[in-house]
Design a protein around this motif. Structure first.
Motif, mmCIF file in Angstrom:
data_model
loop_
_atom_site.group_PDB
_atom_site.id
_atom_site.type_symbol
_atom_site.label_atom_id
_atom_site.label_comp_id
_atom_site.label_asym_id
_atom_site.label_seq_id
_atom_site.Cartn_x
_atom_site.Cartn_y
_atom_site.Cartn_z
ATOM 1 N N PHE A 40 -49.786 -6.323 21.024
ATOM 2 C CA PHE A 40 -49.856 -6.156 22.484
ATOM 3 C C PHE A 40 -49.660 -4.690 22.842
ATOM 4 C CE2 PHE A 40 -47.525 -6.012 26.584
ATOM 5 C CZ PHE A 40 -48.488 -6.584 27.412
ATOM 6 N N LYS A 41 -48.630 -4.050 22.250
ATOM 7 C CA LYS A 41 -48.370 -2.631 22.511
ATOM 8 C C LYS A 41 -49.570 -1.782 22.087
ATOM 9 C CE LYS A 41 -43.392 -2.634 21.612
ATOM 10 N NZ LYS A 41 -42.363 -2.023 20.746
ATOM 11 N N ARG A 42 -50.077 -2.061 20.885
ATOM 12 C CA ARG A 42 -51.195 -1.292 20.349
ATOM 13 C C ARG A 42 -52.423 -1.425 21.248
ATOM 14 N NH1 ARG A 42 -52.039 -3.732 15.411
ATOM 15 N NH2 ARG A 42 -50.239 -2.655 14.590
ATOM 16 N N ARG A 43 -52.724 -2.659 21.678
ATOM 17 C CA ARG A 43 -53.912 -2.901 22.506
ATOM 18 C C ARG A 43 -53.822 -2.160 23.836
ATOM 19 N NH1 ARG A 43 -54.591 -6.973 26.073
ATOM 20 N NH2 ARG A 43 -52.906 -8.173 25.158
ATOM 21 N N LEU A 44 -52.651 -2.239 24.494
ATOM 22 C CA LEU A 44 -52.495 -1.551 25.776
ATOM 23 C C LEU A 44 -52.466 -0.035 25.598
ATOM 24 C CD1 LEU A 44 -50.024 -3.813 27.777
ATOM 25 C CD2 LEU A 44 -52.490 -3.646 27.942
ATOM 26 N N ALA A 45 -51.862 0.442 24.518
ATOM 27 C CA ALA A 45 -51.825 1.884 24.263
ATOM 28 C C ALA A 45 -53.234 2.415 24.027
ATOM 29 C CB ALA A 45 -50.926 2.183 23.063
ATOM 30 N N ALA A 88 -49.081 9.089 17.515
ATOM 31 C CA ALA A 88 -48.249 9.610 16.427
ATOM 32 C C ALA A 88 -48.290 8.698 15.198
ATOM 33 C CB ALA A 88 -46.805 9.784 16.907
ATOM 34 N N GLY A 89 -49.028 7.577 15.304
ATOM 35 C CA GLY A 89 -49.141 6.659 14.176
ATOM 36 C C GLY A 89 -47.945 5.747 14.008
ATOM 37 N N LEU A 90 -47.147 5.568 15.069
ATOM 38 C CA LEU A 90 -45.929 4.763 14.972
ATOM 39 C C LEU A 90 -46.118 3.295 15.338
ATOM 40 C CD1 LEU A 90 -43.437 7.331 16.551
ATOM 41 C CD2 LEU A 90 -43.855 6.870 14.132
ATOM 42 N N LEU A 91 -47.312 2.921 15.739
ATOM 43 C CA LEU A 91 -47.554 1.518 16.093
ATOM 44 C C LEU A 91 -48.360 0.814 15.005
ATOM 45 C CD1 LEU A 91 -48.261 1.592 19.945
ATOM 46 C CD2 LEU A 91 -46.157 1.024 18.746
ATOM 47 N N TRP A 101 -45.740 4.116 24.700
ATOM 48 C CA TRP A 101 -46.540 3.415 23.692
ATOM 49 C C TRP A 101 -47.761 4.229 23.310
ATOM 50 C CZ3 TRP A 101 -46.678 -2.170 26.144
ATOM 51 C CH2 TRP A 101 -45.399 -2.732 26.066
ATOM 52 N N ARG A 102 -48.370 4.901 24.279
ATOM 53 C CA ARG A 102 -49.544 5.723 23.998
ATOM 54 C C ARG A 102 -49.168 6.883 23.074
ATOM 55 N NH1 ARG A 102 -52.945 8.592 28.754
ATOM 56 N NH2 ARG A 102 -51.174 9.994 28.694
#
Length: 119
Positions: free
Chosen positions: A20-25, A58-61, A52-53
């Motif tokens: 969810f975070k990745r998709r919205l970011a 930064a590759g953290l998600l 989140w963006r």
């Protein structure tokens, strides 16, 4: 009143699923999307979506689903750029880090660099 303040302190933040975070970011990275409207549409604080963006960039998600695997072709008989007057370069940006490869790297070195980018 003291009870209300204590309840607010104890209230935990919601743990959103990583996908969810990745998709919205990823949506927030699109310049045509209003981050404030996207956050409002999902009942989120705008600052959370900006965070989140930044984490995505930064590759953290985790591994972003938009990246494709990379494979190296067989080594050409004559390296690209030899005698052509241009050595060429490769630039990879990951978050705030930038990796630059100038000249004609051998396939093994390039493979190591690309392998090192995997989470």
């Amino acid at each position: 009143m003291a009870g209300e303040a204590e309840q607010k302190k104890r209230r935990r933040s919601t743990n959103y699923p990583l996908e969810f975070k990745r998709r919205l970011a990823q949506q927030a990275c699109d310049e045509s999307v209003s981050v404030a409207q996207l956050a409002m549409r999902h009942g989120l604080n705008t600052n959370m979506l900006f965070r989140w963006r930044r984490q995505l960039r930064a590759g953290l998600l985790g591994t972003a689903t938009q990246f494709l695997p990379v494979a190296l072709a067989a080594e050409p008989k004559q390296p690209i750029g030899v005698g052509a007057g241009s050595a060429g370069s490769i630039e990879i940006q990951l978050g705030q880090a930038t990796i630059q490869i100038r000249g004609v790297p051998d396939p093994a070195t390039l493979a190591l660099v690309l392998q090192g980018l995997r989470p």
